[in-house]
Design a protein around this motif. Structure first.
Motif, PDB file in Angstrom:
ATOM      1  N   LEU A   1       1.065  -1.647   0.064  1.00  0.00           N
ATOM      2  CA  LEU A   1      -0.037  -0.114   0.425  1.00  0.00           C
ATOM      3  C   LEU A   1       1.166   1.341   0.259  1.00  0.00           C
ATOM      4  CD1 LEU A   1      -2.326  -1.201   2.666  1.00  0.00           C
ATOM      5  CD2 LEU A   1      -3.103  -0.779   0.313  1.00  0.00           C
ATOM      6  N   ALA A   2       1.862   1.440   0.353  1.00  0.00           N
ATOM      7  CA  ALA A   2       2.933   2.260   0.483  1.00  0.00           C
ATOM      8  C   ALA A   2       3.576   2.719  -0.546  1.00  0.00           C
ATOM      9  CB  ALA A   2       4.396   1.992   1.316  1.00  0.00           C
ATOM     10  N   GLY A   3       3.635   1.909  -1.409  1.00  0.00           N
ATOM     11  CA  GLY A   3       4.646   1.649  -3.161  1.00  0.00           C
ATOM     12  C   GLY A   3       5.996   2.096  -2.050  1.00  0.00           C
ATOM     13  N   ARG A   4       6.888   3.053  -2.966  1.00  0.00           N
ATOM     14  CA  ARG A   4       7.876   3.965  -3.379  1.00  0.00           C
ATOM     15  C   ARG A   4       7.600   5.071  -2.213  1.00  0.00           C
ATOM     16  NH1 ARG A   4       7.488   4.366  -8.644  1.00  0.00           N
ATOM     17  NH2 ARG A   4       8.357   2.631  -9.617  1.00  0.00           N
ATOM     18  N   GLY A   5       6.961   4.523  -1.749  1.00  0.00           N
ATOM     19  CA  GLY A   5       7.111   6.050  -0.168  1.00  0.00           C
ATOM     20  C   GLY A   5       7.534   5.443   1.291  1.00  0.00           C
ATOM     21  N   GLY A   6       7.691   4.572   1.703  1.00  0.00           N
ATOM     22  CA  GLY A   6       8.472   3.722   3.444  1.00  0.00           C
ATOM     23  C   GLY A   6       8.620   2.975   2.960  1.00  0.00           C
ATOM     24  N   ALA A   7       8.764   2.229   4.104  1.00  0.00           N
ATOM     25  CA  ALA A   7       8.280   0.995   4.652  1.00  0.00           C
ATOM     26  C   ALA A   7       7.371   0.043   4.383  1.00  0.00           C
ATOM     27  CB  ALA A   7       8.548   0.593   6.090  1.00  0.00           C
ATOM     28  N   PRO A   8       6.809  -1.160   3.577  1.00  0.00           N
ATOM     29  CA  PRO A   8       5.806  -1.957   2.647  1.00  0.00           C
ATOM     30  C   PRO A   8       4.768  -2.300   4.109  1.00  0.00           C
ATOM     31  CG  PRO A   8       8.066  -2.936   2.733  1.00  0.00           C
ATOM     32  CD  PRO A   8       8.383  -1.548   3.533  1.00  0.00           C
ATOM     33  N   GLN A   9       4.148  -1.516   3.104  1.00  0.00           N
ATOM     34  CA  GLN A   9       2.888  -1.593   4.310  1.00  0.00           C
ATOM     35  C   GLN A   9       1.355  -3.059   3.751  1.00  0.00           C
ATOM     36  OE1 GLN A   9       2.059  -0.675   7.496  1.00  0.00           O
ATOM     37  NE2 GLN A   9       3.683   0.248   7.725  1.00  0.00           N
ATOM     38  N   LEU A  10       1.843  -4.108   4.225  1.00  0.00           N
ATOM     39  CA  LEU A  10       1.624  -5.284   3.187  1.00  0.00           C
ATOM     40  C   LEU A  10      -0.063  -5.777   3.236  1.00  0.00           C
ATOM     41  CD1 LEU A  10       4.389  -7.253   3.152  1.00  0.00           C
ATOM     42  CD2 LEU A  10       3.774  -5.512   1.378  1.00  0.00           C
ATOM     43  N   VAL A  11      -0.869  -6.122   2.214  1.00  0.00           N
ATOM     44  CA  VAL A  11      -2.153  -6.446   2.372  1.00  0.00           C
ATOM     45  C   VAL A  11      -1.955  -7.570   1.310  1.00  0.00           C
ATOM     46  CG1 VAL A  11      -2.543  -4.912   0.758  1.00  0.00           C
ATOM     47  CG2 VAL A  11      -5.144  -6.262   2.327  1.00  0.00           C
ATOM     48  N   GLU A  12      -2.684  -8.576   1.642  1.00  0.00           N
ATOM     49  CA  GLU A  12      -2.837 -10.347   0.937  1.00  0.00           C
ATOM     50  C   GLU A  12      -3.976  -9.344   0.168  1.00  0.00           C
ATOM     51  OE1 GLU A  12      -5.110 -14.594   1.007  1.00  0.00           O
ATOM     52  OE2 GLU A  12      -4.072 -13.736   2.753  1.00  0.00           O
ATOM     53  N   LEU A  13      -3.242 -10.071  -1.392  1.00  0.00           N
ATOM     54  CA  LEU A  13      -4.226 -10.204  -2.823  1.00  0.00           C
ATOM     55  C   LEU A  13      -5.022 -11.572  -2.931  1.00  0.00           C
ATOM     56  CD1 LEU A  13      -3.362  -7.443  -5.188  1.00  0.00           C
ATOM     57  CD2 LEU A  13      -5.318  -7.488  -3.875  1.00  0.00           C
ATOM     58  N   TRP A  14      -3.932 -12.320  -3.186  1.00  0.00           N
ATOM     59  CA  TRP A  14      -4.529 -13.823  -3.317  1.00  0.00           C
ATOM     60  C   TRP A  14      -3.255 -15.196  -2.863  1.00  0.00           C
ATOM     61  CZ3 TRP A  14      -4.730 -13.217 -10.194  1.00  0.00           C
ATOM     62  CH2 TRP A  14      -5.265 -14.301 -10.095  1.00  0.00           C
ATOM     63  N   ASN A  15      -3.779 -16.173  -2.838  1.00  0.00           N
ATOM     64  CA  ASN A  15      -3.600 -17.216  -1.757  1.00  0.00           C
ATOM     65  C   ASN A  15      -3.879 -18.544  -3.259  1.00  0.00           C
ATOM     66  OD1 ASN A  15      -2.808 -19.568  -0.544  1.00  0.00           O
ATOM     67  ND2 ASN A  15      -4.496 -19.236   1.378  1.00  0.00           N
ATOM     68  N   LEU A  16      -2.147 -18.417  -3.298  1.00  0.00           N
ATOM     69  CA  LEU A  16      -2.330 -19.810  -4.027  1.00  0.00           C
ATOM     70  C   LEU A  16      -2.265 -21.397  -3.715  1.00  0.00           C
ATOM     71  CD1 LEU A  16      -1.849 -17.380  -6.175  1.00  0.00           C
ATOM     72  CD2 LEU A  16      -0.442 -18.559  -7.734  1.00  0.00           C
ATOM     73  N   VAL A  17      -3.281 -21.745  -3.881  1.00  0.00           N
ATOM     74  CA  VAL A  17      -2.500 -23.107  -2.310  1.00  0.00           C
ATOM     75  C   VAL A  17      -2.370 -24.414  -3.905  1.00  0.00           C
ATOM     76  CG1 VAL A  17      -3.873 -25.048  -1.011  1.00  0.00           C
ATOM     77  CG2 VAL A  17      -3.759 -22.053  -0.791  1.00  0.00           C
ATOM     78  N   PHE A  18      -1.468 -25.037  -3.178  1.00  0.00           N
ATOM     79  CA  PHE A  18      -1.390 -26.644  -3.878  1.00  0.00           C
ATOM     80  C   PHE A  18      -1.824 -27.771  -3.178  1.00  0.00           C
ATOM     81  CE2 PHE A  18       1.768 -23.153  -5.286  1.00  0.00           C
ATOM     82  CZ  PHE A  18       1.313 -22.503  -6.494  1.00  0.00           C
ATOM     83  N   ILE A  19      -3.115 -28.052  -3.435  1.00  0.00           N
ATOM     84  CA  ILE A  19      -3.237 -29.519  -2.416  1.00  0.00           C
ATOM     85  C   ILE A  19      -2.572 -30.884  -3.293  1.00  0.00           C
ATOM     86  CG2 ILE A  19      -5.229 -30.887  -2.080  1.00  0.00           C
ATOM     87  CD1 ILE A  19      -6.837 -28.329  -2.381  1.00  0.00           C
ATOM     88  N   GLN A  20      -1.796 -31.184  -2.348  1.00  0.00           N
ATOM     89  CA  GLN A  20      -0.977 -32.391  -2.493  1.00  0.00           C
ATOM     90  C   GLN A  20      -0.810 -33.142  -1.310  1.00  0.00           C
ATOM     91  OE1 GLN A  20       2.165 -29.631  -3.366  1.00  0.00           O
ATOM     92  NE2 GLN A  20       3.353 -31.455  -2.874  1.00  0.00           N
ATOM     93  N   HIS A  21      -0.732 -32.866  -0.227  1.00  0.00           N
ATOM     94  CA  HIS A  21      -0.992 -33.658   0.958  1.00  0.00           C
ATOM     95  C   HIS A  21      -2.619 -34.347   1.261  1.00  0.00           C
ATOM     96  CE1 HIS A  21       3.104 -33.140   0.822  1.00  0.00           C
ATOM     97  NE2 HIS A  21       3.079 -32.066   1.134  1.00  0.00           N
ATOM     98  N   ASN A  22      -2.905 -35.199   2.488  1.00  0.00           N
ATOM     99  CA  ASN A  22      -4.214 -35.651   3.456  1.00  0.00           C
ATOM    100  C   ASN A  22      -3.481 -35.540   4.571  1.00  0.00           C
ATOM    101  OD1 ASN A  22      -7.243 -35.655   2.943  1.00  0.00           O
ATOM    102  ND2 ASN A  22      -6.120 -37.709   3.898  1.00  0.00           N
ATOM    103  N   ARG A  23      -4.195 -34.975   5.286  1.00  0.00           N
ATOM    104  CA  ARG A  23      -4.211 -34.643   7.175  1.00  0.00           C
ATOM    105  C   ARG A  23      -4.377 -36.005   7.317  1.00  0.00           C
ATOM    106  NH1 ARG A  23       0.105 -32.818   9.732  1.00  0.00           N
ATOM    107  NH2 ARG A  23      -0.405 -30.859   9.066  1.00  0.00           N
ATOM    108  N   GLU A  24      -3.979 -37.125   7.520  1.00  0.00           N
ATOM    109  CA  GLU A  24      -4.556 -37.685   8.091  1.00  0.00           C
ATOM    110  C   GLU A  24      -5.385 -37.495   9.804  1.00  0.00           C
ATOM    111  OE1 GLU A  24      -4.617 -40.953   6.478  1.00  0.00           O
ATOM    112  OE2 GLU A  24      -3.795 -39.819   4.923  1.00  0.00           O
ATOM    113  N   ALA A  25      -6.674 -39.076  10.328  1.00  0.00           N
ATOM    114  CA  ALA A  25      -6.697 -38.962  11.691  1.00  0.00           C
ATOM    115  C   ALA A  25      -5.604 -38.593  12.795  1.00  0.00           C
ATOM    116  CB  ALA A  25      -7.936 -39.640  11.869  1.00  0.00           C
ATOM    117  N   ASP A  26      -3.954 -39.157  12.380  1.00  0.00           N
ATOM    118  CA  ASP A  26      -3.314 -39.677  13.450  1.00  0.00           C
ATOM    119  C   ASP A  26      -2.485 -38.093  12.921  1.00  0.00           C
ATOM    120  OD1 ASP A  26      -1.872 -40.118  11.175  1.00  0.00           O
ATOM    121  OD2 ASP A  26      -1.055 -41.744  11.775  1.00  0.00           O
ATOM    122  N   GLY A  27      -2.552 -37.251  12.608  1.00  0.00           N
ATOM    123  CA  GLY A  27      -2.139 -35.809  12.517  1.00  0.00           C
ATOM    124  C   GLY A  27      -0.287 -36.608  11.408  1.00  0.00           C
TER     125      GLY A  27
END
Length: 948
Positions: free
Chosen positions: A228-254
């Motif tokens: 949000l700050a651009g070149r004006g100072g310290a970064p102020q970040l806001v999440e835009l997009w989440n890309l999830v790569f589903i490749q595992h399965n969490r089992e009942a035993d963790g």
């Protein structure tokens, strides 16, 4: 470099852990190309990009009512509707099974449950209860990390024109405890796309490892953030997009196991993206909200919205703007999707949302009555093109919002009065009584949210008795658990690994078409054929695949074909037995069959050993199956009859049936009247009496898309789909020019049905209750049970008539009058609990209420005369002396109505004084404190008169 990277990482980590700092930041235009002018254009650009440039199929948003997912109150992410694909349970014949790359804009609600933003809405500039999730998906490895990242970068930088130097990305940095390596592949992809190395940061599982729940599919994610700050100072970040790569399965035993297939699941909030592209201070300053904020100002006459928060927001005016604007969007979307304010689950959450909006609009914005309903057309205008159901149900939304607003305002006024009265009786350091707060709450009489009651007390500087409130809440929870329907046992299930193994081995889905192989004998009875099949796989109780099972072992059987109906579509599973071919004297009981990803799993207890490859013969329980067929065809007729009686806009909300009874949930504007209930039964009876043929045929799903009057639910249907038509052949009913579907029952349905309606015999609606505002649940029985219900109703009607005649004759004796009153009470109990026609129950209840009142009036007159006579006798007998000592018969002290007891009377008065009471039906005592004794006496008098 390392130090700067570490500093940037710390800044980003801080940004992760706080709300986005929208206000006061540079909002310079970031591209020579003008950004999309409106939220509609932003949404359309996203969908067009994936459809036209990258061959994605566009799918409609699912309803915010979760489809067959009891773990959710509301749909809260774009991936919810695709869970069957991730879990491997999708019907292979369904349209969804063919999805490879899709995109959409999904309506999401995050209020209640695990993801709950309700209390934060309005306090800051970023939280919403309703939002739109833009997403693209790739299933079964259609594409993976490189393509997903490349598409996202292309859209953001080339289509939307966001400067590359304003974007940062994060990736999964690994988790040594779980044995997961860093996702260096994602890191390298971003670097190859030209992302500055200092803008590519790694994080642990809390930030960059996504999980569906405690168990199930999961995987690393990479997120794109905007500075949000651009070149004006310290970064102020806001999440835009989440890309999830589903490749595992969490089992009942963790533990984590690799999934049989990999998927891409991405999500980007439309509101936040629009704020970035429009250079807005926050999401509330975009054209998604500005029409609402303008309408609020015009309707309430308050100063314009300025976007202030915290102490700067004097009088909380801007907070109220945000609360009302957010909540009316949520209410409109939910009601359009069939979720109406109610008393439990998602409807209760929606009720809280509506009442929170009403309070802020009336108390802060000083809105006139009916104001919230006037905002609905603004929501429809803003979102109606993207979600047409808003336009379709706009009138219903306005009515429900306006009615509930009026009811709540009345409750709020009464609640304030009760709080003020109670406070006058309290000492300076006294806690506010928990019993009074509970009586004001959603669980008590007035329906005020407890957090609202606490806030009202906080504003007056009074502390609530939290310990007492917790005790009452615990008691209420225990009561609800005793009243709740027992949870159904899930039975054996095929997990994602078992399903993946079957698919990998090329095992075809179970052929269950033999379930439709039955016919009518000339005598009128049904003949159900057997089915011979081969055992393809056996499973133990924990889902482990085995080659054989031993004697006495509970197991699951997967066969190449079956004539068993597996529970789905609201119809209970078949039950029956199977035998090994050549060994017909040994029966394997099968109590249930379930469908998992197109495979039918039969549960059985093996009386002897069984092996993969064995040939078996299946027999369904014919009486059970026939009972289900009767109820299912009756359900279709009931659905049609409700539309005929209440209007063509009447919609089914769900159903469930077994041979004993059927349950049917229907969207209604108001509770059904006795006349409407009777008319519905009459319409069904007419169709049953005509013994109409029931036609069933599989047709291409596309043929059913635009047939007027065709009934379907918010479900995923197979293609081809089975169509059930009463009285008219399917081909004729589907003819668009015929309009036949408007005059008969025509539904998409995979269930088993009668071949003629006459076998239903009769249908009686024996129960009715409101699940929520706008949804009524009906219970019905058929056949012999229906006839018995009518006989019971007739017998009770005769008893009520006889009681009315006795009352008309009058009585000169108190004991006889009390006996008649008690008979009225017993009759009332019998009518309340009997299995009888609901329309008749309601009529008899109304009659008995009048008769009971007349009986009580007669008793009071007789007792008054008796008391006067007794008084004269006492005075004559004790004419001298300063006092009278004598006995008085207690025959009349048992009370004339079951509800009017000494204990209840004392409790009503002492609660008014902030105290407590105890005792029996005849004698009670209590304590309390009040400075206004006359008010307490008025309470006692009013309670007694109301009960009598």
């Amino acid at each position: 470099m390392a130090a700067s990277m570490a500093a940037a990482a710390r800044r980003l980590r801080r940004a992760f852990r706080r709300s986005p700092l929208w206000g006061g930041l540079s909002r310079r235009p970031f591209s020579s190309e003008p950004p999309p002018a409106s939220a509609t254009a932003v949404r359309d650009a996203f969908l067009s990009f994936f459809r036209d440039r990258h061959g994605h199929r566009l799918v409609p948003s699912a309803s915010v009512r979760p489809r067959g997912d009891p773990s959710l109150l509301f749909v809260n992410a774009g991936m919810n509707q695709f869970k069957p694909i991730f879990l491997g349970t999708v019907d292979p014949r369904s349209e969804m099974a063919g999805f490879r790359r899709v995109a959409n804009s999904q309506k999401c609600v995050r209020a209640g449950g695990r993801h709950n933003d309700l209390e934060d809405v309005g306090r800051d500039l970023s939280h919403h209860t309703f939002f739109e999730m833009l997403g693209n998906w790739a299933f079964g490895g259609e594409y993976f990390k490189e393509e997903a990242c490349r598409m996202a970068w292309e859209l953001l930088t080339q289509v939307y024109g966001i400067p590359e130097d304003r974007l940062w990305v994060s990736y999964f940095g690994g988790d040594p405890k779980a044995g997961l390596d860093p996702d260096l592949e994602s890191r390298d992809i971003w670097l190859s796309l030209g992302v500055c190395a200092s803008h590519v940061l790694s994080f642990g599982p809390q930030e960059n490892f996504w999980e569906m729940g405690n168990t199930g599919p999961c995987g690393p994610c990479t997120e794109i953030h905007y500075d949000l700050a651009g070149r004006g100072g310290a970064p102020q970040l806001v999440e835009l997009w989440n890309l999830v790569f589903i490749q595992h399965n969490r089992e009942a035993d963790g533990s984590l196991q690799p999934l049989p297939q990999r998927h891409v699941d991405t999500g980007m909030g439309l509101e936040r993206l629009v704020a970035v592209l429009q250079g807005a201070r926050s999401t509330y300053d975009t054209d998604l909200f500005s029409p609402l904020l303008d309408a609020i100002q015009q309707g309430c006459g308050v100063p314009p919205y300025l976007g202030r928060v915290g102490a700067a927001d004097e009088g909380r005016t801007d907070m109220a703007y945000r609360v009302v604007a957010d909540h009316i969007r949520t209410l409109s979307v939910c009601i359009a999707d069939g979720v109406c304010p109610g008393m439990s689950g998602a409807p209760l959450v929606l009720r809280r949302i509506l009442r929170r909006a009403v309070r802020f609009s009336t108390e802060v914005l000083r809105a006139p009555p009916g104001f919230l309903g006037s905002l609905v057309p603004v929501v429809v205008e803003t979102l109606g093109d993207a979600y047409p159901e808003l336009r379709k149900h706009s009138a219903q939304i306005v009515n429900l919002v306006s009615e509930d607003e009026a009811a709540f305002l009345a409750s709020l006024q009464r609640g304030r009065h009760i709080i003020d009265q109670t406070l006058r009786r309290l000492g300076p350091s006294d806690l506010f009584p928990a019993e009074v707060a509970w009586s004001l709450s959603l669980s008590g009489n007035l329906g005020l949210p407890l957090d609202l009651v606490e806030l009202m007390l906080e504003e007056k500087g009074v502390q609530l008795d939290s310990a007492g409130l917790a005790r009452l809440a615990q008691e209420e929870g225990q009561h609800r658990s005793r009243q709740a329907e027992p949870a159904q046992e899930r039975g054996l299930q095929l997990n994602v690994h078992a399903l993946g193994d079957l698919q990998r081995r090329g095992v075809p889905p179970t052929d269950d078409s033999p379930k439709y192989n039955y016919s009518l004998r000339p005598s009128g009875g049904y003949e159900f054929g057997t089915c011979e099949a081969q055992v393809l796989q056996l499973y133990t109780e924990d889902g482990t695949a085995v080659a054989s099972v031993g004697k006495g072992q509970r197991c699951g059987l997967l066969l190449d074909k079956t004539n068993f109906y597996a529970e789905q579509g609201g119809q209970a599973s078949d039950r029956g037995y199977l035998v090994r071919v050549g060994q017909e004297d040994v029966l394997f009981p099968v109590p249930r069959a379930q469908v998992c990803g197109g495979f039918i799993l039969h549960e059985a207890v093996a009386p002897e050993g069984l092996e993969v490859g064995d040939q078996v013969q299946l027999h369904v329980d014919e009486a059970w199956r026939l009972g289900c067929m009767e109820k299912h065809t009756a359900t279709h007729l009931l659905n049609w009859a409700l539309r005929q009686t209440l209007g063509p806009g009447t919609e089914q909300r769900g159903s469930h049936l077994n041979p004993e009874r059927l349950r049917f949930d229907v969207a209604t504007q108001a509770p059904l009247t006795p006349e409407q209930l009777r008319a519905v039964e009459g319409t069904v009876q007419e169709a049953v009496g005509q013994d109409e043929a029931v036609y069933m045929e599989e047709v291409a799903l596309a043929r059913t898309a635009h047939v007027p009057g065709l009934r379907s639910l918010d479900e995923v249907y197979p293609d081809p789909v089975r169509v059930v038509s009463v009285g008219v052949p399917v081909a004729e009913a589907l003819d668009l020019a015929s309009q036949v579907a408007l005059q008969t029952s025509l539904e998409l349905c995979c269930g088993t049905h009668l071949l003629r309606t006459g076998a239903i015999g009769d249908l009686v609606i024996v129960g009715e209750r409101q699940l929520s505002r706008g949804t009524t649940r009906l219970l019905a029985v058929t056949g012999e049970q229906a006839q018995q219900a009518r006989e019971v109703g007739q017998a009770l009607a005769q008893e009520v008539g006889a009681a009315a005649e006795r009352l008309s004759r009058g009585s000169q004796d108190v004991v006889e009058a009390q006996r008649l009153s008690k008979d009225m009470g017993r009759l009332t109990d019998a009518v309340d609990t009997a299995v009888m026609p609901q329309w008749q129950r309601r009529e008899l209840q109304a009659t008995l209420k009048v008769l009971q009142r007349r009986a009580n009036t007669a008793i009071r007159k007789l007792e008054t005369g008796q008391a006067a006579q007794k008084t004269q006798e006492l005075l004559q007998r004790h004419s001298e002396g300063p006092l009278i000592v004598d006995t008085v018969s207690t025959e009349s002290l048992s009370g004339t109505t079951p509800a009017f007891t000494a204990e209840a009377w004392a409790l009503a008065v002492c609660s008014h004084m902030g105290g407590k009471a105890w005792g029996s039906q005849v004698v009670a005592q209590g304590t309390g404190t009040t400075a206004d004794l006359e008010a307490a006496l008025r309470t006692a008098r009013a309670y007694a008169l109301n009960q009598l």
